[in-house]
Write a protein that holds these residues in place. Structure first.
Motif, PDB file in Angstrom:
ATOM      1  N   LYS A  61     -18.284 -21.178  45.346  1.00  0.00           N
ATOM      2  CA  LYS A  61     -16.865 -20.936  45.108  1.00  0.00           C
ATOM      3  C   LYS A  61     -16.128 -20.459  46.357  1.00  0.00           C
ATOM      4  N   TYR A  62     -16.828 -20.328  47.475  1.00  0.00           N
ATOM      5  CA  TYR A  62     -16.153 -19.977  48.717  1.00  0.00           C
ATOM      6  C   TYR A  62     -15.236 -21.103  49.190  1.00  0.00           C
ATOM      7  N   SER A  63     -15.462 -22.321  48.724  1.00  0.00           N
ATOM      8  CA  SER A  63     -14.677 -23.468  49.168  1.00  0.00           C
ATOM      9  C   SER A  63     -14.410 -24.392  47.985  1.00  0.00           C
ATOM     10  N   ILE A  64     -13.183 -24.883  47.885  1.00  0.00           N
ATOM     11  CA  ILE A  64     -12.829 -25.809  46.804  1.00  0.00           C
ATOM     12  C   ILE A  64     -13.688 -27.064  46.883  1.00  0.00           C
ATOM     13  N   LEU A  65     -13.757 -27.662  48.076  1.00  0.00           N
ATOM     14  CA  LEU A  65     -14.501 -28.910  48.223  1.00  0.00           C
ATOM     15  C   LEU A  65     -15.995 -28.690  47.993  1.00  0.00           C
ATOM     16  N   LEU A  66     -16.532 -27.593  48.520  1.00  0.00           N
ATOM     17  CA  LEU A  66     -17.951 -27.311  48.334  1.00  0.00           C
ATOM     18  C   LEU A  66     -18.275 -27.124  46.856  1.00  0.00           C
ATOM     19  N   ALA A  67     -17.397 -26.458  46.121  1.00  0.00           N
ATOM     20  CA  ALA A  67     -17.621 -26.247  44.691  1.00  0.00           C
ATOM     21  C   ALA A  67     -17.633 -27.573  43.931  1.00  0.00           C
ATOM     22  N   ILE A  68     -16.703 -28.469  44.254  1.00  0.00           N
ATOM     23  CA  ILE A  68     -16.640 -29.762  43.574  1.00  0.00           C
ATOM     24  C   ILE A  68     -17.885 -30.588  43.869  1.00  0.00           C
ATOM     25  N   LEU A  69     -18.294 -30.627  45.145  1.00  0.00           N
ATOM     26  CA  LEU A  69     -19.487 -31.395  45.514  1.00  0.00           C
ATOM     27  C   LEU A  69     -20.751 -30.792  44.897  1.00  0.00           C
ATOM     28  N   SER A  70     -20.810 -29.470  44.836  1.00  0.00           N
ATOM     29  CA  SER A  70     -21.977 -28.812  44.228  1.00  0.00           C
ATOM     30  C   SER A  70     -22.081 -29.142  42.751  1.00  0.00           C
ATOM     31  N   LYS A  71     -20.938 -29.168  42.075  1.00  0.00           N
ATOM     32  CA  LYS A  71     -20.940 -29.503  40.645  1.00  0.00           C
ATOM     33  C   LYS A  71     -21.352 -30.959  40.439  1.00  0.00           C
ATOM     34  N   LEU A  72     -20.883 -31.853  41.311  1.00  0.00           N
ATOM     35  CA  LEU A  72     -21.270 -33.262  41.199  1.00  0.00           C
ATOM     36  C   LEU A  72     -22.773 -33.448  41.411  1.00  0.00           C
ATOM     37  N   ALA A  73     -23.346 -32.701  42.346  1.00  0.00           N
ATOM     38  CA  ALA A  73     -24.759 -32.865  42.681  1.00  0.00           C
ATOM     39  C   ALA A  73     -25.687 -32.166  41.701  1.00  0.00           C
ATOM     40  N   LEU A  74     -25.265 -31.007  41.194  1.00  0.00           N
ATOM     41  CA  LEU A  74     -26.173 -30.175  40.383  1.00  0.00           C
ATOM     42  C   LEU A  74     -25.835 -30.190  38.898  1.00  0.00           C
ATOM     43  N   GLY A  75     -24.624 -30.628  38.558  1.00  0.00           N
ATOM     44  CA  GLY A  75     -24.252 -30.754  37.148  1.00  0.00           C
ATOM     45  C   GLY A  75     -24.270 -29.436  36.390  1.00  0.00           C
TER      46      GLY A  75
END
Length: 492
Positions: free
Chosen positions: A351-365
């Motif tokens: 959650k430190y980064s908007i883009l990192l959070a979105i990519l993490s959710k896409l990768a880890l579900g």
């Protein structure tokens, strides 16, 4: 501790402002420095009175920051409006220094007064009505009134000057501090060179580039070995462990190399002489301080400046995304600690980064929850660093890629103001989020004055303006924390 931190920060800020801001405004540097440092003074004073355990009210810091930002902007612009005669000299010096920074100056015969008629004939009255010619030791400044489109005027006058004087001069078209465009003729550093192709081959130095690449591969592999959970001393017993550091090393070098190749190939497209990418190996930290190329000839126009500048971050970002997604998919979910740092690869808060959070959710579900942190795979560490490198380069400050981009979009004068505001905003943000402090200090050492293109007046087309704005949106997506509303939507 707070006093010494403030002292060091204040000295660094003043030195950088003295180096860059003093050339852009007539407002006293000490006054701008005082306004810039006011939030830091208030925060330090609060800490000294109430201690570090009692944080100042957020509304106080917010209002002080906003007021100081507006006051700084007004003072900076007020200083730019002051009518001062020496501006002509500073403009000439800036044009000359920007050209000479790309190559070694050579002895070229300056224009003679008897040749002034030839020079005036190069400026048709229907294209650029010349009013005044000023002679400098290494420059000729031609001021007048633009009568047609800037791009057409520059090309026509450049052709006329080349027809009359050959390749003796580089023709620079810039916008003055009064908003009126003017021409500058400076000696062409390439005029005396007998074999441009031989010189172009000299500056590439492929042997040096390859040597630095191999050294960086070795240094980043050693760092990758530690990231993978091994110690360098273990190599004595089993050297095959060395290859455990390759995923991080190859991932990071691919990202950095692609970034620089984007610059290099685009420069070649515009026939700008440039060196091959050179990596900087170090045996600690990340294993490298990055890579760079050096351009050895002037940039022809703002379109080329924009394309060369944005090609690096765009190419690096395109490579970063699949590497980061693969690395995140192979990372482990761990419990979110109470207090973690931004660069802790063993427990990274997405959650430190908007883009990192979105990519993490896409990768880890669904594995990624509100109380989850990520123990990054070495490739994910390289991808995360790729995001940081992209964001840092897109900062719209001076000679960074982002500074070149806003220069190409809005012109040099506006780009200086945007750079000042960006540095100020990041400095203020670092008092709220300490992980930005290093970035803020780095930006203090980045000069605000960017090198102009030869035709620095003709504006970009709408497509490039849109792409430039999208690059600034990408910067915000990387550096801004995930909003609570979006976090609830993503269930993290």
């Amino acid at each position: 501790m707070a006093f010494w931190f403030l002292l060091v920060l204040g000295l660094l800020t003043y030195l950088m402002m003295q180096h860059s801001v003093a050339r852009s405004t007539r407002t006293p540097v000490w006054l701008l420095w005082l306004v810039l440092m006011t939030p830091a003074f208030i925060l330090t004073g609060w800490t000294l009175v109430y201690g570090i355990k009692q944080a100042p009210p957020s509304i106080l810091i917010l209002w002080v920051s906003v007021v100081c930002l507006l006051l700084y902007w007004l003072l900076f612009y007020w200083g730019r409006q002051l009518p001062v005669d020496p501006q002509n000299q500073s403009e000439a010096n800036q044009s000359q220094s920007n050209v000479s920074s790309t190559a070694e100056p050579v002895a070229v015969r300056p224009i003679q007064l008897a040749e002034e008629t030839q020079l005036r004939n190069c400026f048709p009255w229907s294209i650029y009505f010349i009013q005044n010619i000023e002679y400098r030791p290494q420059a000729v400044i031609c001021r007048g009134q633009l009568r047609t489109m800037a791009s057409a005027a520059y090309q026509q006058i450049k052709d006329n000057i080349e027809r009359e004087f050959g390749d003796r001069f580089l023709v620079i078209f810039q916008e003055g501090t009064n908003g009126k465009p003017f021409f500058v003729l400076v000696p062409n550093p390439q005029a005396a060179k007998q074999n441009n192709q031989r010189d172009a081959e000299k500056i590439t130095k492929p042997g040096l580039a390859l040597l630095l690449l191999v050294a960086t591969l070795f240094s980043t592999t050693l760092v990758g070995l530690r990231i993978a959970g091994f110690q360098v001393t273990q190599l004595e017993a089993d050297f095959t462990l060395f290859f455990q550091g390759l995923p991080y090393s190859l991932g990071l070098i691919t990202i950095l190399g692609t970034h620089e190749l984007g610059h290099y190939l685009t420069a070649k497209f515009y026939k700008i002489r440039a060196t091959l990418p050179y990596f900087i190996p170090v045996p600690f930290f990340l294993g490298t301080f990055g890579a760079f190329i050096k351009m050895r000839s002037p940039i022809p126009h703002r379109k080329a400046l924009f394309d060369v500048s944005i090609a690096g971050p765009l190419a690096g970002f395109i490579v970063t995304i699949p590497l980061l997604l693969w690395g995140l998919a192979h990372s482990e979910i761990v419990a979110l600690p109470e207090k973690i740092g931004m660069l802790n690869p063993n427990a990274l808060n997405p959650k430190y980064s908007i883009l990192l959070a979105i990519l993490s959710k896409l990768a880890l579900g669904s594995e990624l929850t509100v109380k989850s942190a990520i123990d990054l795979h070495p490739v994910a560490v390289a991808g995360f660093l790729g995001l940081i490198v992209t964001a840092l380069n897109l900062m719209p400050v001076g000679q960074l890629d982002g500074g070149h981009i806003v220069h190409a979009m809005f012109g040099q004068r506006t780009a200086v103001v945007i750079g000042q505001i960006s540095r100020l905003l990041l400095l203020m943000l670092s008092f709220i989020r300490e992980e930005f402090l290093l970035w803020a200090i780095i930006l203090l050492f980045v000069p605000l004055i960017d090198e102009p293109a030869l035709n620095d007046v003709t504006e970009l087309d709408n497509k490039r303006d849109l792409l430039g704005l999208m690059s600034m949106v990408l910067l915000l997506l990387i550096i801004l924390p995930l909003p609570q509303a979006l976090a609830r939507f993503l269930h993290i």
